[in-house]
Design a protein around this motif. Structure first.
Motif, PDB file in Angstrom:
ATOM      1  N   CYS A 264       0.846  -1.206   0.000  1.00 17.56           N
ATOM      2  CA  CYS A 264       0.000   0.000   0.000  1.00 17.56           C
ATOM      3  C   CYS A 264       0.871   1.242   0.000  1.00 17.56           C
ATOM      4  O   CYS A 264       0.598   2.213  -0.718  1.00 17.56           O
ATOM      5  N   HIS A 265       1.918   1.201   0.788  1.00 16.25           N
ATOM      6  CA  HIS A 265       2.827   2.342   0.863  1.00 16.25           C
ATOM      7  C   HIS A 265       3.499   2.554  -0.496  1.00 16.25           C
ATOM      8  O   HIS A 265       3.606   3.684  -0.981  1.00 16.25           O
ATOM      9  N   ARG A 268       1.389   4.445  -3.057  1.00 19.02           N
ATOM     10  CA  ARG A 268       0.893   5.796  -2.771  1.00 19.02           C
ATOM     11  C   ARG A 268       1.194   6.787  -3.896  1.00 19.02           C
ATOM     12  O   ARG A 268       0.297   7.469  -4.383  1.00 19.02           O
ATOM     13  N   LYS A 269       2.480   6.849  -4.291  1.00 15.37           N
ATOM     14  CA  LYS A 269       2.873   7.842  -5.313  1.00 15.37           C
ATOM     15  C   LYS A 269       2.263   7.523  -6.682  1.00 15.37           C
ATOM     16  O   LYS A 269       1.657   8.403  -7.305  1.00 15.37           O
ATOM     17  N   LYS A 272      -1.306   8.522  -6.729  1.00 15.51           N
ATOM     18  CA  LYS A 272      -1.516   9.976  -6.772  1.00 15.51           C
ATOM     19  C   LYS A 272      -1.386  10.459  -8.223  1.00 15.51           C
ATOM     20  O   LYS A 272      -2.189  11.270  -8.695  1.00 15.51           O
TER      21      LYS A 272
END
Ligand SMILES: Nc1ncnc2c1ncn2[C@@H]1O[C@H](COP(=O)(O)OS(=O)(=O)O)[C@@H](OP(=O)(O)O)[C@H]1O
Length: 285
Positions: A264-265, A268-269, A272
């Motif tokens: 999940c981390h 993130r980018k 986005k």
């Protein structure tokens, strides 16, 4: 509109499928698709196709065609592609789905060459969930063929870090693939369907898809019922009900909560960037 519905042929624009189907003018024939569900793999492409097929003005190719992404098929030409399509009446919309189109670099320009007015549907889903679903499918295929397999964590994590080379991970980098489509197609020819919302409550997503495809609203909430055994919505049409087969909605392969959090981390980018590209956000992990 004419090109959308007829895949660029010169048949007349919209006419209801129920009108004068006996006249030779309305003779049914195979036509190139006016709309294509391009992906994503494991995003809910089958559910979306079957649900669109509830519409009386839509006919779908039942099997995945893999025309634009498989060289052997592409070499056979548009005549072959058309022969894979269902028979339609003038004014009906032909739709095919091949989830492999989305991430294949050669496909956008080929679709444009076929029909620059084609409408594209992209159904996305939480990229971490999608990755696990993707792995689960590969695992299932290997188990069926009695082939060895590695646990997901071994494929996904290398020396404590997410391995960016893992193919199923790359398929979840939606912004990278969409960027290639947007080099070829205008944004307003690509409609993004929320695959998680389609699972929870299909009707609103179908209404939006009808609007995008310029179809009169014909799909209704009565076309769906929640099947508690299946754990998903199933389809109701003309007294028949239909659930997707057991390959859809399989229990996912296990992944530790620590690895899932790392995943999940990691997303993130890229998520986005995808949100900026499509001008909306999704509540993904
Ligand atoms: N109504 C309904 N019934 C069953 N399954 C549904 C439905 N709506 C969406 N889904 C989700 O569709 C996921 C499979 O996606 P795809 O059809 O795109 O898979 S594939 O790429 O064609 O193999 C599948 O993913 P998994 O749950 O991971 O198997 C389902 O969650």
């Amino acid at each position: 509109l004419r090109e959308l519905r007829s895949g660029g042929s010169s048949s007349p624009a919209y006419s209801s499928s129920s009108s004068s189907s006996s006249s030779s003018y309305n003779a049914s024939q195979q036509r190139l698709p006016g709309a294509i569900i391009i992906g994503v793999r494991k995003g809910g492409t089958r559910a979306l196709l079957e649900m669109l097929n509830l519409h009386p003005d839509v006919e779908v190719a039942k099997a995945e065609v893999h025309y634009f992404n498989v060289e052997e098929h592409y070499r056979r030409g548009l005549g072959w592609y058309k022969a894979q399509m269902p028979f339609t009446l003038p004014g009906q919309l032909t739709v095919e789905k091949t989830p492999g189109y989305f991430a294949a670099p050669q496909v956008p320009a080929r679709v444009w060459d076929m029909n620059p007015a084609a409408r594209l549907l992209l159904i996305v889903r939480d990229p971490a969930e999608r990755l696990v679903s993707d792995y689960t499918q590969v695992l299932h295929n290997r188990l069926t063929r009695h082939k060895p397999y590695q646990p997901l964590e071994q494929l996904l994590i290398h020396k404590g870090h997410i391995d960016p080379g893992y193919k199923a991970l790359q398929r979840s980098l939606y912004y990278q693939h969409l960027a290639r489509w947007l080099e070829v197609f205008p944004r307003d020819q690509i409609h993004v369907v929320d695959g998680d919302a389609l699972i929870r409550d299909p009707f609103p997503e179908l209404r939006k898809a009808e609007r995008f495809l310029d179809l009169p609203p014909r799909i209704s909430p009565n076309n769906f019922y929640y099947n508690t055994t299946k754990g998903f919505y199933c389809l109701l049409s003309a007294g028949h009900d239909k659930c997707l087969d057991e390959s859809k909605g399989r229990p996912h392969a296990p992944l530790s909560s620590q690895a899932f959090k790392q995943l999940c981390h990691y997303f993130r980018k890229p998520n986005k960037l995808f949100f900026e590209m499509v001008g909306r956000s999704f509540s993904w992990c």
